[in-house]
Write a protein that holds these residues in place. Structure first.
Motif, PDB file in Angstrom:
ATOM      1  N   PRO A   1      47.309 -30.729   5.394  1.00 47.81           N
ATOM      2  CA  PRO A   1      47.825 -30.448   4.050  1.00 47.81           C
ATOM      3  C   PRO A   1      47.177 -31.385   3.026  1.00 47.81           C
ATOM      4  O   PRO A   1      47.020 -32.576   3.272  1.00 47.81           O
ATOM      5  CB  PRO A   1      49.320 -30.724   4.163  1.00 47.81           C
ATOM      6  CG  PRO A   1      49.624 -30.564   5.615  1.00 47.81           C
ATOM      7  CD  PRO A   1      48.377 -31.033   6.336  1.00 47.81           C
ATOM      8  N   GLY A   2      46.762 -30.836   1.927  1.00 44.24           N
ATOM      9  CA  GLY A   2      46.177 -31.637   0.861  1.00 44.24           C
ATOM     10  C   GLY A   2      44.669 -31.802   0.949  1.00 44.24           C
ATOM     11  O   GLY A   2      44.049 -32.297   0.014  1.00 44.24           O
ATOM     12  N   GLU A   3      44.058 -31.394   2.070  1.00 54.30           N
ATOM     13  CA  GLU A   3      42.604 -31.547   2.183  1.00 54.30           C
ATOM     14  C   GLU A   3      41.857 -30.525   1.328  1.00 54.30           C
ATOM     15  O   GLU A   3      40.755 -30.788   0.872  1.00 54.30           O
ATOM     16  CB  GLU A   3      42.151 -31.431   3.640  1.00 54.30           C
ATOM     17  CG  GLU A   3      42.472 -32.667   4.449  1.00 54.30           C
ATOM     18  CD  GLU A   3      41.875 -32.633   5.827  1.00 54.30           C
ATOM     19  OE1 GLU A   3      41.340 -33.677   6.250  1.00 54.30           O
ATOM     20  OE2 GLU A   3      41.947 -31.584   6.497  1.00 54.30           O
ATOM     21  N   VAL A   4      42.454 -29.366   1.138  1.00 57.78           N
ATOM     22  CA  VAL A   4      41.848 -28.307   0.336  1.00 57.78           C
ATOM     23  C   VAL A   4      42.971 -27.622  -0.435  1.00 57.78           C
ATOM     24  O   VAL A   4      44.021 -27.315   0.140  1.00 57.78           O
ATOM     25  CB  VAL A   4      41.129 -27.266   1.231  1.00 57.78           C
ATOM     26  CG1 VAL A   4      40.453 -26.203   0.390  1.00 57.78           C
ATOM     27  CG2 VAL A   4      40.122 -27.925   2.153  1.00 57.78           C
ATOM     28  N   SER A   5      42.738 -27.388  -1.725  1.00 58.79           N
ATOM     29  CA  SER A   5      43.763 -26.699  -2.503  1.00 58.79           C
ATOM     30  C   SER A   5      43.959 -25.291  -1.936  1.00 58.79           C
ATOM     31  O   SER A   5      43.038 -24.716  -1.355  1.00 58.79           O
ATOM     32  CB  SER A   5      43.361 -26.614  -3.979  1.00 58.79           C
ATOM     33  OG  SER A   5      42.307 -25.688  -4.156  1.00 58.79           O
ATOM     34  N   PRO A   6      45.156 -24.732  -2.089  1.00 60.62           N
ATOM     35  CA  PRO A   6      45.408 -23.397  -1.539  1.00 60.62           C
ATOM     36  C   PRO A   6      44.426 -22.336  -2.040  1.00 60.62           C
ATOM     37  O   PRO A   6      43.951 -21.511  -1.259  1.00 60.62           O
ATOM     38  CB  PRO A   6      46.836 -23.085  -1.986  1.00 60.62           C
ATOM     39  CG  PRO A   6      47.481 -24.432  -2.139  1.00 60.62           C
ATOM     40  CD  PRO A   6      46.383 -25.322  -2.656  1.00 60.62           C
ATOM     41  N   GLY A   7      44.096 -22.356  -3.301  1.00 56.97           N
ATOM     42  CA  GLY A   7      43.170 -21.371  -3.845  1.00 56.97           C
ATOM     43  C   GLY A   7      41.779 -21.509  -3.269  1.00 56.97           C
ATOM     44  O   GLY A   7      41.130 -20.518  -2.913  1.00 56.97           O
ATOM     45  N   ARG A   8      41.302 -22.737  -3.178  1.00 57.25           N
ATOM     46  CA  ARG A   8      39.965 -22.979  -2.627  1.00 57.25           C
ATOM     47  C   ARG A   8      39.941 -22.621  -1.146  1.00 57.25           C
ATOM     48  O   ARG A   8      38.985 -22.034  -0.651  1.00 57.25           O
ATOM     49  CB  ARG A   8      39.578 -24.443  -2.838  1.00 57.25           C
ATOM     50  CG  ARG A   8      38.248 -24.850  -2.239  1.00 57.25           C
ATOM     51  CD  ARG A   8      37.089 -24.063  -2.770  1.00 57.25           C
ATOM     52  NE  ARG A   8      36.911 -24.314  -4.168  1.00 57.25           N
ATOM     53  CZ  ARG A   8      35.884 -23.882  -4.874  1.00 57.25           C
ATOM     54  NH1 ARG A   8      34.943 -23.173  -4.301  1.00 57.25           N
ATOM     55  NH2 ARG A   8      35.797 -24.134  -6.150  1.00 57.25           N
ATOM     56  N   ALA A   9      41.002 -22.953  -0.410  1.00 57.18           N
ATOM     57  CA  ALA A   9      41.074 -22.624   1.018  1.00 57.18           C
ATOM     58  C   ALA A   9      41.032 -21.116   1.225  1.00 57.18           C
ATOM     59  O   ALA A   9      40.340 -20.622   2.114  1.00 57.18           O
ATOM     60  CB  ALA A   9      42.342 -23.213   1.638  1.00 57.18           C
ATOM     61  N   ALA A  10      41.751 -20.381   0.382  1.00 52.61           N
ATOM     62  CA  ALA A  10      41.754 -18.922   0.498  1.00 52.61           C
ATOM     63  C   ALA A  10      40.362 -18.362   0.251  1.00 52.61           C
ATOM     64  O   ALA A  10      39.902 -17.471   0.970  1.00 52.61           O
ATOM     65  CB  ALA A  10      42.761 -18.324  -0.479  1.00 52.61           C
ATOM     66  N   GLY A  11      39.675 -18.899  -0.739  1.00 47.17           N
ATOM     67  CA  GLY A  11      38.322 -18.434  -1.044  1.00 47.17           C
ATOM     68  C   GLY A  11      37.341 -18.732   0.074  1.00 47.17           C
ATOM     69  O   GLY A  11      36.540 -17.880   0.463  1.00 47.17           O
ATOM     70  N   LEU A  12      37.394 -19.947   0.611  1.00 50.95           N
ATOM     71  CA  LEU A  12      36.496 -20.327   1.702  1.00 50.95           C
ATOM     72  C   LEU A  12      36.785 -19.503   2.956  1.00 50.95           C
ATOM     73  O   LEU A  12      35.860 -19.044   3.636  1.00 50.95           O
ATOM     74  CB  LEU A  12      36.621 -21.819   1.996  1.00 50.95           C
ATOM     75  CG  LEU A  12      36.080 -22.758   0.918  1.00 50.95           C
ATOM     76  CD1 LEU A  12      36.503 -24.200   1.209  1.00 50.95           C
ATOM     77  CD2 LEU A  12      34.580 -22.644   0.795  1.00 50.95           C
ATOM     78  N   SER A  13      38.050 -19.323   3.259  1.00 55.68           N
ATOM     79  CA  SER A  13      38.422 -18.530   4.437  1.00 55.68           C
ATOM     80  C   SER A  13      37.976 -17.081   4.283  1.00 55.68           C
ATOM     81  O   SER A  13      37.512 -16.460   5.243  1.00 55.68           O
ATOM     82  CB  SER A  13      39.929 -18.608   4.682  1.00 55.68           C
ATOM     83  OG  SER A  13      40.288 -19.935   5.031  1.00 55.68           O
TER      84      SER A  13
END
Length: 73
Positions: free
Chosen positions: A51-63
């Motif tokens: 938690p906190g390593e990647v913002s939720p929006g950025r994580a969704a985009g990368l995934s």
């Protein structure tokens, strides 16, 4: 965006960038690459982030980007 904007924690971002850059350099250089295994490793890195390593929006985009890579086991 990314680390500069605080969306990605530097340690995690550096690890992800290193793995992606290495893979791209190997493919660009014509190396035989086990793409399914390497993409699976990148997907696991994203899935296993703390938690906190990647913002939720950025994580969704990368995934989403990783999910678009057509690999066959």
């Amino acid at each position: 965006m990314g680390m500069a904007a605080g969306e990605v924690e530097p340690r995690f971002g550096t690890e992800l960038a290193t793995q992606v850059t290495t893979l791209l350099n190997e493919v660009d250089g014509g190396a035989a690459v086990d793409l399914p295994r390497r993409v699976a490793r990148l997907r696991a890195l994203m899935a296993g982030r703390a938690p906190g390593e990647v913002s939720p929006g950025r994580a969704a985009g990368l995934s989403a980007l990783l999910a678009e890579i057509p690999v066959r086991p």
